[in-house]
Scaffold this active site. Sequence first.
Site: not given
Length: 140
Positions: A11, A51, A128
């Site tokens: 991230k 998300y 994903e």
Amino acid sequence: MATNRTFTMIKPDAVEKNYIGGILKMINEDGFKIVAMKYTKLSKEQASAFYEVHKERPFYGELVDYMSSGPIVAAILEKENAVEDFRKLIGSTNPADAAEGTIRKIYAASIQANAVHGSDSDENAKIEGDFHFKATEIFA
Ligand code: CDP
Ligand code: MG
């Protein structure tokens, strides 16, 4: 039945702090093979879509802003029992609760800026991975 792939992102906070190398080392040393990888940046639209399952949660807006705030590393990882083993390696969502020796315990700053993403099911790992990679970008 467990499949052998999971999806991860390093991230923005962890990239910013130069933790890419340390995190990839832990991933490799735990026996995961990297079968796809890219250094990229999510647009707000892409982060919102990725998300989407959390869109009713109170942290959704901030999460989208954060995940689109800087570059990330996206990767597909292969190992037997990949999803479950990777969740073990990364530790709890909140680094304060993460076990010693886990990636989040070592590298995460907060519950939001928690260093890495890990898929929560085989089904989501596939969704994903497909979100970020074309079949021609995966080298098994
Ligand atoms: O990433 P993980 O599957 O452990 O947690 P999640 O419940 O699927 O939440 C997705 C992400 O939202 C987390 O990794 C955090 O970055 C963020 N989050 C947050 O900002 N505040 C919370 N209370 C829970 C999650
Ligand atoms: Mg999750």
